[in-house]
Design an enzyme around this catalytic site. Structure first.
Site, PDB file in Angstrom:
ATOM      1  N   GLU A   1     116.255 -13.083 -50.390  1.00 59.95           N
ATOM      2  CA  GLU A   1     115.045 -13.597 -49.750  1.00 59.95           C
ATOM      3  C   GLU A   1     114.774 -15.017 -50.245  1.00 59.95           C
ATOM      4  O   GLU A   1     114.967 -15.331 -51.421  1.00 59.95           O
ATOM      5  CB  GLU A   1     113.838 -12.708 -50.078  1.00 59.95           C
ATOM      6  CG  GLU A   1     113.764 -11.439 -49.273  1.00 59.95           C
ATOM      7  CD  GLU A   1     112.455 -10.693 -49.514  1.00 59.95           C
ATOM      8  OE1 GLU A   1     111.584 -11.241 -50.224  1.00 59.95           O
ATOM      9  OE2 GLU A   1     112.323  -9.567 -49.003  1.00 59.95           O
TER      10      GLU A   1
ATOM     11  N   ARG B   1     122.747 -26.166 -28.702  1.00 54.57           N
ATOM     12  CA  ARG B   1     123.688 -25.936 -27.598  1.00 54.57           C
ATOM     13  C   ARG B   1     123.298 -24.733 -26.750  1.00 54.57           C
ATOM     14  O   ARG B   1     123.862 -24.535 -25.667  1.00 54.57           O
ATOM     15  CB  ARG B   1     125.108 -25.777 -28.155  1.00 54.57           C
ATOM     16  CG  ARG B   1     125.712 -27.101 -28.609  1.00 54.57           C
ATOM     17  CD  ARG B   1     127.051 -26.926 -29.294  1.00 54.57           C
ATOM     18  NE  ARG B   1     126.890 -26.462 -30.672  1.00 54.57           N
ATOM     19  CZ  ARG B   1     127.899 -26.283 -31.512  1.00 54.57           C
ATOM     20  NH1 ARG B   1     129.146 -26.529 -31.114  1.00 54.57           N
ATOM     21  NH2 ARG B   1     127.681 -25.882 -32.749  1.00 54.57           N
TER      22      ARG B   1
ATOM     23  N   LYS C   1     136.652 -33.101 -17.700  1.00 59.91           N
ATOM     24  CA  LYS C   1     137.104 -31.992 -18.536  1.00 59.91           C
ATOM     25  C   LYS C   1     136.672 -30.659 -17.947  1.00 59.91           C
ATOM     26  O   LYS C   1     135.564 -30.509 -17.443  1.00 59.91           O
ATOM     27  CB  LYS C   1     136.526 -32.147 -19.951  1.00 59.91           C
ATOM     28  CG  LYS C   1     136.934 -31.078 -20.943  1.00 59.91           C
ATOM     29  CD  LYS C   1     136.154 -31.212 -22.232  1.00 59.91           C
ATOM     30  CE  LYS C   1     134.706 -30.802 -22.060  1.00 59.91           C
ATOM     31  NZ  LYS C   1     133.959 -30.812 -23.341  1.00 59.91           N
TER      32      LYS C   1
ATOM     33  N   ASP D   1     130.668 -38.822 -29.054  1.00 56.05           N
ATOM     34  CA  ASP D   1     130.120 -37.502 -28.752  1.00 56.05           C
ATOM     35  C   ASP D   1     128.978 -37.229 -29.714  1.00 56.05           C
ATOM     36  O   ASP D   1     128.795 -37.951 -30.703  1.00 56.05           O
ATOM     37  CB  ASP D   1     131.201 -36.433 -28.884  1.00 56.05           C
ATOM     38  CG  ASP D   1     130.969 -35.246 -27.956  1.00 56.05           C
ATOM     39  OD1 ASP D   1     129.871 -35.136 -27.388  1.00 56.05           O
ATOM     40  OD2 ASP D   1     131.899 -34.418 -27.811  1.00 56.05           O
TER      41      ASP D   1
ATOM     42  N   ASP E   1     132.741 -29.934 -33.326  1.00 56.49           N
ATOM     43  CA  ASP E   1     132.726 -28.601 -33.920  1.00 56.49           C
ATOM     44  C   ASP E   1     134.158 -28.178 -34.234  1.00 56.49           C
ATOM     45  O   ASP E   1     134.648 -28.341 -35.346  1.00 56.49           O
ATOM     46  CB  ASP E   1     132.037 -27.634 -32.968  1.00 56.49           C
ATOM     47  CG  ASP E   1     131.794 -26.270 -33.596  1.00 56.49           C
ATOM     48  OD1 ASP E   1     132.342 -25.998 -34.686  1.00 56.49           O
ATOM     49  OD2 ASP E   1     131.058 -25.461 -33.012  1.00 56.49           O
ATOM     50  N   SER E   2     134.868 -27.666 -33.256  1.00 57.48           N
ATOM     51  CA  SER E   2     136.265 -27.284 -33.474  1.00 57.48           C
ATOM     52  C   SER E   2     137.198 -28.490 -33.456  1.00 57.48           C
ATOM     53  O   SER E   2     138.296 -28.444 -33.998  1.00 57.48           O
ATOM     54  CB  SER E   2     136.703 -26.278 -32.410  1.00 57.48           C
ATOM     55  OG  SER E   2     136.734 -26.889 -31.134  1.00 57.48           O
ATOM     56  N   GLY E   3     136.770 -29.577 -32.816  1.00 58.70           N
ATOM     57  CA  GLY E   3     137.599 -30.772 -32.710  1.00 58.70           C
ATOM     58  C   GLY E   3     138.533 -30.768 -31.518  1.00 58.70           C
ATOM     59  O   GLY E   3     139.200 -31.780 -31.251  1.00 58.70           O
ATOM     60  N   GLY E   4     138.603 -29.662 -30.771  1.00 57.50           N
ATOM     61  CA  GLY E   4     139.534 -29.564 -29.661  1.00 57.50           C
ATOM     62  C   GLY E   4     139.274 -30.570 -28.565  1.00 57.50           C
ATOM     63  O   GLY E   4     140.212 -31.167 -28.014  1.00 57.50           O
ATOM     64  N   THR E   5     138.008 -30.794 -28.231  1.00 54.96           N
ATOM     65  CA  THR E   5     137.674 -31.741 -27.161  1.00 54.96           C
ATOM     66  C   THR E   5     138.160 -33.142 -27.493  1.00 54.96           C
ATOM     67  O   THR E   5     138.795 -33.807 -26.661  1.00 54.96           O
ATOM     68  CB  THR E   5     136.146 -31.755 -26.937  1.00 54.96           C
ATOM     69  OG1 THR E   5     135.740 -30.491 -26.409  1.00 54.96           O
ATOM     70  CG2 THR E   5     135.756 -32.844 -25.951  1.00 54.96           C
TER      71      THR E   5
END
Length: 308
Positions: free
Chosen positions: A36, A93, A190, A216, A220-224
């Protein structure tokens, strides 16, 4: 004016305090044995104009609860005005119904902050500008574009760059940066077959022989960004450098970026730099921008003129 630093990003909070020549409010922010969260403000805050610095990055729920409890402690301590400074706004998001029977979590978080006792919100590069409308209290959304523009001016030759939006939704953000540095604009068309995956379809604009500046709000994942870099280089770009306001960098994102064809990725310190020290990753501090906005809010001066 007083600054309370919670635990999510004390480095940024201290930088903001240094910019404002203030000492942070003394507080005990800790957890009991059962996890807590407990917040005790040790300084007198009665009648104070107080700013609570707490990005809600991972672990998002812990940091959000810490912020809510901190606001409640200040409200019960009779602070005159409480501004939640959220450099990275978690749940942003989830700003619309993405399907049947799905939540709008960004609106829920807005309600929680308001009910906890926040009188004002200060944040940096919201994922969607309309989230400001989720709040019934004043909300200031700062932009990282001036920070990036200064960094780009120091690193690149004028006239040899093109600013690229990695998707249609980021065009406004990319155009703002392009106008600041006097560069043309290109857009990646895209398709996202599922959450966390992206597939580049087309490049709109002239990029051949140019250094491309991908911009951007969140990586986050870096894929874009990695897919966009491949598409731009395949179409004749000489190099691709990325700028993102928030370096979430979850999972194997850092390794993916290091193995990609990106020359570099520059992020702000809106999220604590607990990882992300590879040779391709660079940081610029948002502390001067946020500190100046805090000062202007406290003195009842214009914040929007920072971006004129």
């Amino acid at each position: 004016m007083m600054i309370l630093a919670c635990n999510a990003n004390r480095t940024l909070a201290n930088r903001i305090c240094d910019h404002l020549k203030l000492s942070p409010v003394k507080a005990d922010v800790r957890r009991f044995a059962d996890a807590e969260i407990y917040v005790e403000v040790l300084d007198n805050v009665r009648g104070a104009d107080i700013f609570v610095v707490q990005p809600t990055a991972a672990p998002t729920n812990d940091h959000l609860m810490e912020l809510l409890i901190g606001i409640d402690a200040l409200r019960r301590g009779s602070a005159r005005r409480i501004t939640a400074v959220i450099p990275y706004f978690g749940y942003a998001r989830q700003d619309r119904k993405s399907g049947p029977r799905t939540p709008i979590s960004a609106k829920l978080v807005a309600n929680l902050l308001t009910i906890a006792g926040a009188n004002r919100i200060l944040t940096l590069d919201l994922h969607a500008g309309q989230i400001q409308g989720f709040f019934d209290i004043p909300t200031d959304n700062l932009f990282a574009a001036p920070l990036f523009a200064r960094d780009i001016a120091d690193r690149f030759v004028p006239g040899n760059t093109v600013v690229v939006s990695p998707d249609i939704g980021g065009v406004v953000r990319a155009r703002l940066l392009a106008q600041r540095i006097g560069a043309p604009l290109a857009i990646i068309d895209k398709r996202r077959p599922q959450a966390g995956l992206s597939e580049v379809m087309n490049v709109i604009g002239e990029v051949e022989g140019k250094v491309c500046i991908l911009v951007d709000d969140i990586v986050d994942s870096g894929g874009t960004l990695c897919n966009a870099a491949d598409a731009l280089l395949d179409r004749g770009a000489t190099a691709v450098c990325a700028y993102a306001s928030h370096g979430v960098l979850s999972g194997a994102a850092e390794n993916r970026i290091e193995a990609s064809r990106l020359t570099s990725l520059t992020v702000t310190d809106s999220i604590e730099e607990t990882n992300g020290h590879g040779p391709k990753l660079r940081h610029v501090s948002a502390a001067p921008l946020i500190g100046e906005a805090i000062l202007r809010i406290s003195e009842q001066r214009s914040v929007s003129s920072l971006f004129a």
